[in-house]
Scaffold this motif. Structure first.
Motif, short mmCIF file in Angstrom:
data_model
loop_
_atom_site.label_atom_id
_atom_site.label_comp_id
_atom_site.label_asym_id
_atom_site.label_seq_id
_atom_site.Cartn_x
_atom_site.Cartn_y
_atom_site.Cartn_z
N GLU A 1 9.28 11.76 15.23
CA GLU A 1 9.20 12.42 13.93
C GLU A 1 8.17 11.79 13.01
N PHE A 2 7.90 10.49 13.18
CA PHE A 2 6.99 9.74 12.32
C PHE A 2 6.12 8.84 13.17
N ARG A 3 4.92 8.55 12.71
CA ARG A 3 4.10 7.49 13.32
C ARG A 3 4.34 6.27 12.43
N PHE A 4 4.64 5.13 13.02
CA PHE A 4 4.94 3.90 12.28
C PHE A 4 3.78 2.92 12.41
N LEU A 5 3.31 2.44 11.26
CA LEU A 5 2.23 1.46 11.21
C LEU A 5 2.70 0.21 10.50
N LYS A 6 2.04 -0.91 10.81
CA LYS A 6 2.24 -2.16 10.08
C LYS A 6 0.87 -2.61 9.59
N VAL A 7 0.81 -2.96 8.31
CA VAL A 7 -0.43 -3.47 7.73
C VAL A 7 -0.17 -4.87 7.19
N ASP A 8 -0.83 -5.85 7.77
CA ASP A 8 -0.74 -7.23 7.31
C ASP A 8 -1.63 -7.35 6.07
N THR A 9 -1.01 -7.53 4.91
CA THR A 9 -1.76 -7.55 3.66
C THR A 9 -2.70 -8.75 3.55
N GLU A 10 -2.42 -9.81 4.29
CA GLU A 10 -3.32 -10.97 4.29
C GLU A 10 -4.58 -10.67 5.09
N ALA A 11 -4.43 -9.99 6.21
CA ALA A 11 -5.56 -9.66 7.07
C ALA A 11 -6.33 -8.44 6.56
N GLU A 12 -5.65 -7.57 5.82
CA GLU A 12 -6.26 -6.31 5.35
C GLU A 12 -6.08 -6.17 3.84
N PRO A 13 -6.67 -7.09 3.05
CA PRO A 13 -6.48 -7.03 1.60
C PRO A 13 -7.05 -5.76 0.96
N GLY A 14 -8.05 -5.16 1.59
CA GLY A 14 -8.63 -3.92 1.05
C GLY A 14 -7.63 -2.78 1.03
N LEU A 15 -6.81 -2.67 2.07
CA LEU A 15 -5.78 -1.63 2.10
C LEU A 15 -4.69 -1.91 1.08
N ALA A 16 -4.30 -3.17 0.96
CA ALA A 16 -3.28 -3.52 -0.03
C ALA A 16 -3.78 -3.21 -1.43
N SER A 17 -5.04 -3.47 -1.68
CA SER A 17 -5.63 -3.18 -2.99
C SER A 17 -5.74 -1.68 -3.22
N ARG A 18 -6.19 -0.94 -2.22
CA ARG A 18 -6.35 0.51 -2.36
C ARG A 18 -5.03 1.19 -2.73
N TYR A 19 -3.93 0.72 -2.13
CA TYR A 19 -2.62 1.33 -2.39
C TYR A 19 -1.82 0.56 -3.45
N GLN A 20 -2.46 -0.36 -4.13
CA GLN A 20 -1.87 -1.13 -5.23
C GLN A 20 -0.53 -1.76 -4.85
N ILE A 21 -0.53 -2.44 -3.72
CA ILE A 21 0.67 -3.11 -3.26
C ILE A 21 0.87 -4.37 -4.10
N ARG A 22 1.95 -4.41 -4.85
CA ARG A 22 2.24 -5.52 -5.76
C ARG A 22 3.33 -6.43 -5.24
N SER A 23 4.19 -5.91 -4.36
CA SER A 23 5.24 -6.73 -3.77
C SER A 23 5.41 -6.30 -2.32
N ILE A 24 5.86 -7.24 -1.52
CA ILE A 24 6.07 -6.93 -0.11
C ILE A 24 7.46 -7.40 0.30
N PRO A 25 8.07 -6.74 1.26
CA PRO A 25 7.53 -5.59 1.96
C PRO A 25 7.53 -4.34 1.07
N THR A 26 6.53 -3.51 1.29
CA THR A 26 6.48 -2.19 0.68
C THR A 26 6.35 -1.19 1.80
N LEU A 27 7.20 -0.18 1.76
CA LEU A 27 7.13 0.92 2.73
C LEU A 27 6.55 2.14 2.04
#
Length: 148
Positions: A90-116
């Motif tokens: 029903e869903f595709r599940f991804l994991k994004v390591d915010t340390e390795a991919e800070p650009g994605l964390a910034s783009r989606y304004q991730i302020r706390s983790i974990p964030t789903l």
């Protein structure tokens, strides 16, 4: 008469596969690398692969933004993996390591983790911060089960 086809991104090589709408995805294999389209768990996404996954998959995409140093992230990881294995048709599940991919964390304004986050056709549908148990995570996802 042509049968409707949906797009599924291969978790191994990133190829976009067009499969019949009613096909059993559990048996599906990539036309390019010939590996299974469903892997039984979440896929690690990079800045390079992320956009392809969230814009070209017919099914909604659930993203876990996490970091190795985060205790709640580590505690929730096995729960996320179990739910991913159970609901990956029903869903595709991804994991994004915010340390390795800070650009994605910034783009989606991730302020706390974990964030789903749930994305469908490139658009954010829902988001929640904090660790979850399996039942709460499944119930949350079922609210947003979007048909292709």
């Amino acid at each position: 008469m042509s049968e409707e086809r949906i797009e599924i991104v291969c978790p191994h090589c990133g190829a976009i596969n067009r499969v019949p709408g009613g096909a059993d995805l559990a048996a599906g294999k990539c036309g390019k690398c010939h590996q299974r389209l469903l892997v039984g768990g979440p896929v690690a996404a990079t800045e390079e692969s992320f956009d392809r996954f969230v814009t070209r998959n017919a099914m909604p995409v659930v993203v876990d933004f996490w970091a190795a140093w985060c205790g709640p992230c580590r505690a929730m990881a096995p729960v996320y993996e179990r739910v991913a294995a159970k609901m990956e048709k029903e869903f595709r599940f991804l994991k994004v390591d915010t340390e390795a991919e800070p650009g994605l964390a910034s783009r989606y304004q991730i302020r706390s983790i974990p964030t789903l986050m749930i994305l469908h056709k490139g658009r954010v549908v829902a988001q929640r911060a904090g660790a979850s148990d399996g039942h709460a995570l499944e119930a949350w996802l079922q609210q947003y089960g979007i048909t292709a």
